[in-house]
Design an enzyme around this catalytic site. Structure first.
Site, short mmCIF file in Angstrom:
data_model
loop_
_atom_site.label_atom_id
_atom_site.label_comp_id
_atom_site.label_asym_id
_atom_site.label_seq_id
_atom_site.Cartn_x
_atom_site.Cartn_y
_atom_site.Cartn_z
N CYS A 139 -51.06 -45.60 15.62
CA CYS A 139 -49.84 -45.42 16.42
C CYS A 139 -48.77 -44.58 15.72
O CYS A 139 -47.73 -44.28 16.30
CB CYS A 139 -49.27 -46.77 16.85
SG CYS A 139 -50.30 -47.57 18.08
N HIS A 197 -41.47 -46.13 18.59
CA HIS A 197 -42.81 -46.36 19.15
C HIS A 197 -42.76 -47.56 20.11
O HIS A 197 -42.14 -48.57 19.83
CB HIS A 197 -43.81 -46.62 18.03
CG HIS A 197 -45.17 -46.93 18.54
ND1 HIS A 197 -45.85 -46.06 19.37
CD2 HIS A 197 -45.97 -48.02 18.40
CE1 HIS A 197 -47.01 -46.59 19.69
NE2 HIS A 197 -47.12 -47.78 19.12
N ASN A 244 -48.24 -49.39 25.59
CA ASN A 244 -48.39 -48.68 24.33
C ASN A 244 -49.42 -47.55 24.52
O ASN A 244 -50.61 -47.81 24.66
CB ASN A 244 -48.87 -49.66 23.25
CG ASN A 244 -49.07 -48.99 21.90
OD1 ASN A 244 -48.96 -47.77 21.76
ND2 ASN A 244 -49.36 -49.79 20.89
#
Ligand SMILES: CC(C)(COP(=O)(O)OP(=O)(O)OC[C@H]1O[C@@H](n2cnc3c(N)ncnc32)[C@H](O)[C@@H]1OP(=O)(O)O)[C@@H](O)C(=O)NCCC(=O)NCCS
EC number: 2.3.1.180
Length: 331
Positions: free
Chosen positions: A116, A256, A286
């Site tokens: 990520c 994020h 996500n």
């Protein structure tokens, strides 16, 4: 001559049309909309359903959106970086196919993988090529087809992830705008807590592994959560201190999007008001490498030249970091 910095001069994005809502997940696993909303902030996510379409499809669409909006000639692009944790194939970079498909025929290209944090690390890499003075147009794309590695019988992971792509163009700037500072870290201890064990070189996939879903993502959510909360906030504080910025100097937190509670914790730690926190987790979940550029797309019309953006990300590995960037244009 003043120093060359690397500025973002255009953004683009793409999410697939298919919407997977919390309500639909209620029919798939033992969960409910209320739990998902309060524990993660996610209401729905997008899924790329069409057979044979991989991450490059999302990357190409995002890049084409950027090209259409900015009017840039793809032949002028010198480097295409695709940040992704879900490449189309092994042994054939997603970036090369993507670059060719968008008409960036004069570019070289490579993939960059840091779970990520892939896009955040990609910002660091892309900007170095610009700062060197040798390259003038670097296209950084973040794209992930997370649904390709999710077990839709595992409520610990299937509620979180979605598919998407986003792209930014980096160009030289001599007004002091663009990337100012970065603080990037990693710690290999993290791979026990977030991984898809089978299908890589350590453990090539076997029929048994596939039957047991061991080629798909496993996550110890609690441990990942604790580390994400601590580290994302820690690096955001460090980057502010190192650049002598107070919270009043921060225009936007671009964090994020893995869990709204992690984003809120980072914002609270630097005492930033909610209005300055970019948020789209409710619509997309996500999207791994796509989250940061998709935020820029969603908020582009609100961004002003000279705005101070603090990026922060945390991901598998573990990998994490923060970047301080001055926005370079009014849209
Ligand atoms: C995954 C995550 C949302 C789970 O939230 P949590 O508050 O940590 O929840 P826990 O895992 O402690 O589980 C709490 C309870 O809810 C249950 N639960 C877990 N997932 C659930 C779901 N989808 N629906 C309903 N209940 C669920 C658990 O079984 C547990 O029940 P128990 O108390 O009876 O044992 C959270 O840990 C998280 O966001 N982690 C980080 C994710 C992340 O950032 N990942 C990517 C890194 S980039």
């Amino acid at each position: 001559m003043s120093k060359i910095s690397a500025a973002i001069t255009a953004v683009g994005g793409y999410v697939p049309e298919y919407v997977l809502t919390n309500k639909m997940l209620e029919d798939m696993v033992d969960t409910n909309d209320e739990w998902i909303t309060t524990r993660t902030g996610i209401k729905e996510r997008r899924i790329l359903k069409e057979e044979g379409k991989g991450t490059s499809y999302l990357a190409i669409k995002a890049a084409q959106n950027l090209i259409d909006k900015s009017g840039i000639d793809p032949l002028e692009i010198e480097l295409v970086i695709v940040a992704t944790a879900t490449p189309d194939m092994k042994a054939a970079p997603t970036s090369a196919y993507t670059a060719t498909q968008i008409g960036a025929k004069n570019a070289f290209s490579f993939d960059l993988e840091a779970a990520c944090s892939s896009f955040l690390y990609g910002m660091s890499v892309a900007s170095k090529y610009i700062e060197s003075g040798k390259y003038k147009k670097v296209l950084l794309i973040g794209a992930d087809k997370n649904s390709s590695m999710i077990n839709y019988e595992d409520r610990a992971t299937c509620i979180i992830f979605g598919d998407g792509g986003g792209a930014v163009l980096f160009e030289p700037n001599q007004e002091g705008l663009g990337l100012q500072d970065e603080f990037l870290r990693s710690d290999g201890i993290g791979r026990d807590f977030l991984q898809a064990k089978y299908g890589g070189s350590s453990y090539p996939s076997t029929p048994e592994a596939i039957k047991n879903h061991e080629h798909q993502v496993f996550q110890d959510g609690k441990t990942v959560f604790k580390n994400a909360v601590f580290n994302m906030a820690d690096v955001a504080v460090k980057i502010l201190e190192r650049n002598k910025l107070t919270v009043n100097d921060v225009s936007w937190l671009v964090a994020h999007q893995a869990n709204k509670r992690i984003i809120d914790a980072t914002a609270n730690r630097i005492e930033l008001e909610e209005e300055k926190v970019m948020m789209n987790i409710q619509k997309y979940g996500n999207t791994t490498s796509a989250t940061l550029p998709l935020l820029l797309c969603d908020y582009e019309s609100k961004l002003k030249k000279g705005d101070n953006l603090i990026f922060a990300a945390f991901g598998g590995g573990f990998t994490w970091g923060s970047i301080y960037l001055k926005w370079a244009y009014n849209s």
